[in-house]
Design an enzyme around this catalytic site. Structure first.
Site, short mmCIF file in Angstrom:
data_model
loop_
_atom_site.label_atom_id
_atom_site.label_comp_id
_atom_site.label_asym_id
_atom_site.label_seq_id
_atom_site.Cartn_x
_atom_site.Cartn_y
_atom_site.Cartn_z
N SER A 54 0.81 -1.23 0.00
CA SER A 54 0.00 0.00 0.00
C SER A 54 0.83 1.27 0.00
O SER A 54 0.35 2.33 -0.41
CB SER A 54 -0.94 0.00 1.20
N HIS A 80 -0.89 4.47 7.45
CA HIS A 80 -0.16 5.07 6.34
C HIS A 80 0.17 6.54 6.58
O HIS A 80 -0.69 7.31 7.04
CB HIS A 80 -0.99 4.97 5.05
N ASP A 120 -3.97 7.87 7.97
CA ASP A 120 -4.86 6.98 8.71
C ASP A 120 -4.01 6.28 9.77
O ASP A 120 -2.92 6.74 10.09
CB ASP A 120 -5.62 6.02 7.78
#
Length: 349
Positions: free
Chosen positions: A37, A327, A324
């Site tokens: 990610s 991340h 978040d």
């Protein structure tokens, strides 16, 4: 005399041609990215997985305020490195159905949020494994050959910068499913060995300039603090950080050996220390908050829990290291890229 002048002229022409050739070889035509990610710019959007972020407030600081599938408020390292190389301000996701052949020329990212070096990680998360990313990479090269010819494909393979970023999901999640088989030393070692195997496979496919990111201090992400850091203190999960450091201590010398063995450039890119220092001393880097994410209350919100209906999301993302609970923000990514890339990019030429 005329012969000497002619000879000098020929020597100068040869030197100039050689310099031009070296300049051409030094150019990085594309950025090709594999991993999770941290580098995903939208490959998960059309997958049957819960690990998606193509909805607000993700992307609120992205150009146009679009939620593109990047796990951040704005751009991610794939984009920032591409910009650093002078290629583009954003790097497209290979799985984007709207990509045109010419969009492939500056590079793409195959990264898929939630994946890891351990094949079980992608299975558990229903995302694209790093090994399947290699299959898509073969498809990508075939498309380059088809539309732009063998020479262009050769140039991309030999001179592009290939970046690999993974391990966080393996360490934070999959280890729990592997605990009966591995301990906290053998599992990171297994991951590091798998990473080296991945680099070898990438090299076999023609890549010659490969950079592999270290593990990050994943035990200090807000989600880990909330779940494992203590109800009141919310400290870092040091057991998890120690696994990350074990992974790094195994990976670094292995990649150094590979660099000596293979004809090309194999780089170990240490991001652990920079991010850890940022988390411990946020004000030193211009941040105000390091232990919570900007989205929601910043303790558990990630993916669908980070949504436009959550009234607690901060207005100033750049004050936060984390967007978040897993991340970083674009600004935090920018600090990391700026602090590291100048150092490592010199080694590519």
């Amino acid at each position: 005399m005329k012969f000497q002048v002619l000879l000098i002229a020929l020597v100068l022409i040869a030197i100039e041609a050689n310099a031009a050739k070296q300049g051409k070889n030094a150019t990085i035509p594309a950025l090709i990215v594999f991993g999770d990610s941290i580098m995903d710019t939208g490959n998960n959007n059309n997958l049957p997985t819960l690990l998606k972020c193509n909805f607000p407030p993700y992307g609120k600081d992205f150009p146009g305020g679009s939620a593109t599938g990047r796990f951040s408020d704005g751009r991610v390292p794939s984009d920032l490195i591409a910009e650093k190389l002078g290629l583009a301000k954003t790097l497209p996701a290979y799985m984007n159905p709207d990509l045109k052949p010419e969009d492939l020329l500056k590079g793409v990212t195959f990264a898929s949020g939630g994946t890891g070096y351990d094949p079980l990680t992608a299975q558990m998360m229903s995302v694209i494994s790093v090994w399947d990313q290699l299959i898509y990479f073969k498809e990508y090269i075939s498309k380059i050959k088809k539309h732009f010819g063998e020479e262009k494909a050769k140039d991309i393979l030999e001179n592009s910068f290939f970046v690999v970023v993974s391990s966080s999901n393996d360490l934070a999640h999959t280890y729990l499913a592997r605990a009966l088989t591995y301990d906290r030393t053998s599992y990171p070692n297994f991951l590091a060995d798998t990473a080296v195997q991945f680099v070898r496979e990438l090299y076999k496919l023609g890549a010659r300039r490969i950079g592999v990111f270290s593990a990050v201090p994943v035990g200090c992400v807000p989600l880990q603090r909330t779940v494992f850091g203590g109800l009141l203190t919310r400290g870092c999960n040091h057991l998890l950080n120690n696994m990350a450091k074990q992974f790094n201590s195994r990976l670094s010398p292995a990649l150094d050996s590979l660099d000596k063995e293979l004809d090309g450039v194999i780089l170990y890119i240490d991001v652990y220390e920079t991010l850890y220092d940022m988390i411990q001393y946020p004000k030193k880097y211009g941040f105000e908050v390091a232990d919570r994410g900007c989205c929601g209350k910043g303790t558990l919100a990630i993916s669908y829990l980070c949504n436009a209906f959550n009234p607690f999301t901060c207005t100033n993302s750049s004050a936060y290291i984390f967007w978040d609970t897993y991340h970083p923000t674009e600004r935090a990514y920018q600090v990391i890229v700026d602090s590291l890339l100048d150092k490592y990019l010199k080694k590519l030429y």
